[in-house]
Design a protein around this motif. Structure first.
Motif, short mmCIF file in Angstrom:
data_model
loop_
_atom_site.label_atom_id
_atom_site.label_comp_id
_atom_site.label_asym_id
_atom_site.label_seq_id
_atom_site.Cartn_x
_atom_site.Cartn_y
_atom_site.Cartn_z
N ASP A 112 41.15 29.01 -8.41
CA ASP A 112 41.28 30.46 -8.36
C ASP A 112 42.69 30.83 -7.88
O ASP A 112 43.51 29.96 -7.61
CB ASP A 112 40.17 31.09 -7.50
CG ASP A 112 40.20 30.65 -6.05
OD1 ASP A 112 41.30 30.44 -5.50
OD2 ASP A 112 39.12 30.53 -5.45
N ALA A 157 38.31 34.65 -15.44
CA ALA A 157 38.05 36.02 -15.01
C ALA A 157 39.31 36.56 -14.34
O ALA A 157 40.01 35.84 -13.65
CB ALA A 157 36.88 36.05 -14.04
N THR A 158 39.59 37.84 -14.57
CA THR A 158 40.84 38.41 -14.07
C THR A 158 40.68 39.24 -12.80
O THR A 158 41.66 39.75 -12.29
CB THR A 158 41.49 39.31 -15.15
OG1 THR A 158 40.54 40.31 -15.54
CG2 THR A 158 41.92 38.48 -16.33
N GLY A 159 39.49 39.36 -12.26
CA GLY A 159 39.28 40.15 -11.05
C GLY A 159 39.84 39.46 -9.82
O GLY A 159 40.31 38.32 -9.86
N ALA A 164 34.95 36.72 -9.55
CA ALA A 164 36.03 36.26 -10.43
C ALA A 164 36.54 34.90 -9.98
O ALA A 164 36.77 34.01 -10.79
CB ALA A 164 37.17 37.28 -10.45
N TRP A 165 36.72 34.74 -8.68
CA TRP A 165 37.22 33.46 -8.17
C TRP A 165 36.25 32.33 -8.50
O TRP A 165 36.67 31.22 -8.85
CB TRP A 165 37.44 33.55 -6.66
CG TRP A 165 38.54 34.50 -6.27
CD1 TRP A 165 39.65 34.84 -6.99
CD2 TRP A 165 38.61 35.25 -5.07
NE1 TRP A 165 40.42 35.74 -6.30
CE2 TRP A 165 39.80 36.02 -5.11
CE3 TRP A 165 37.80 35.36 -3.94
CZ2 TRP A 165 40.19 36.86 -4.09
CZ3 TRP A 165 38.19 36.20 -2.92
CH2 TRP A 165 39.37 36.94 -3.00
N GLU A 167 34.33 32.06 -11.09
CA GLU A 167 34.50 31.73 -12.51
C GLU A 167 35.74 30.88 -12.75
O GLU A 167 35.80 30.12 -13.72
CB GLU A 167 34.61 33.01 -13.35
CG GLU A 167 33.31 33.73 -13.56
CD GLU A 167 32.41 33.01 -14.54
OE1 GLU A 167 32.87 32.63 -15.64
OE2 GLU A 167 31.23 32.82 -14.20
N ASN A 168 36.72 31.02 -11.92
CA ASN A 168 38.00 30.33 -12.11
C ASN A 168 38.06 28.96 -11.45
O ASN A 168 38.95 28.18 -11.75
CB ASN A 168 39.14 31.22 -11.62
CG ASN A 168 39.27 32.46 -12.47
OD1 ASN A 168 38.93 32.47 -13.64
ND2 ASN A 168 39.74 33.54 -11.87
#
Length: 178
Positions: A112, A157-159, A164-165, A167-168
């Protein structure tokens, strides 16, 4: 902790490899359609002339082995040990790779956005290598896999929040150079 997960994954793979289907039907059961054996989970090897650039675009193949459609292994924050939830996915990919000796997979480790560039590159590499090590333990040849780190450079994910983190923090299995 990492050793215990690797040992658990190895034992699960060994136990799965040792299972056999009964050779004679039980007398109390009526004749039915043949049951699938463990060998039916392994895709039939593809002849070199018929190899496609991405074998996972064939919906029939993915319907037979739905775990092959899952190509991301997710990790906890600041960790690179593989959770037991992902062992079956890694086993499915190892069966595919062993059955298709010409197939190659690129394992891309990701992190992330938190942490320095250098730290995230190192963490992404450890995540990719953890997946590669598990595939190797399951019999995949070294020449069929390559582990690389993308660090935080390829977010899914771009959030900027925990969802989001999460997903990354992953390792992606990429076939056919894509």
């Amino acid at each position: 902790m990492k050793k215990s997960l690797v040992i658990a994954a190895t034992l699960a793979a060994l136990l799965a490899a040792c299972s056999t289907a009964p050779t004679e039907p039980v007398a109390a059961k009526p004749a039915a359609a043949p049951q699938a054996t463990a060998k039916s989970d392994i895709p039939t090897p593809v002849k070199p002339a018929a190899v496609k650039s991405d074998p996972f675009k064939d919906p029939d193949a993915l319907n037979k082995i739905p775990l092959l459609a899952k190509r991301s292994i997710y990790f906890e924050y600041d960790k690179y040990d593989i959770a037991l939830d992902y062992v079956s996915i890694i086993e499915a990919h190892s069966k595919y790779l062993k059955a298709n000796g010409g197939a190659k997979v690129l394992i891309q480790g990701n992190a992330d956005e938190r942490g320095s560039r250098e730290y995230n590159l190192a963490l992404g590499q450890k995540r990719a290598e953890a997946v590669a090590s598990n595939l190797k333990l399951l019999g995949v040849k070294d020449g069929q896999m390559e582990a690389v780190s993308l660090g935080k450079e390829k977010p899914k994910a771009t959030g900027h929040d925990e969802a989001a983190w999460a997903e990354n923090r992953r390792a992606d299995l990429v076939y056919g150079g894509k």
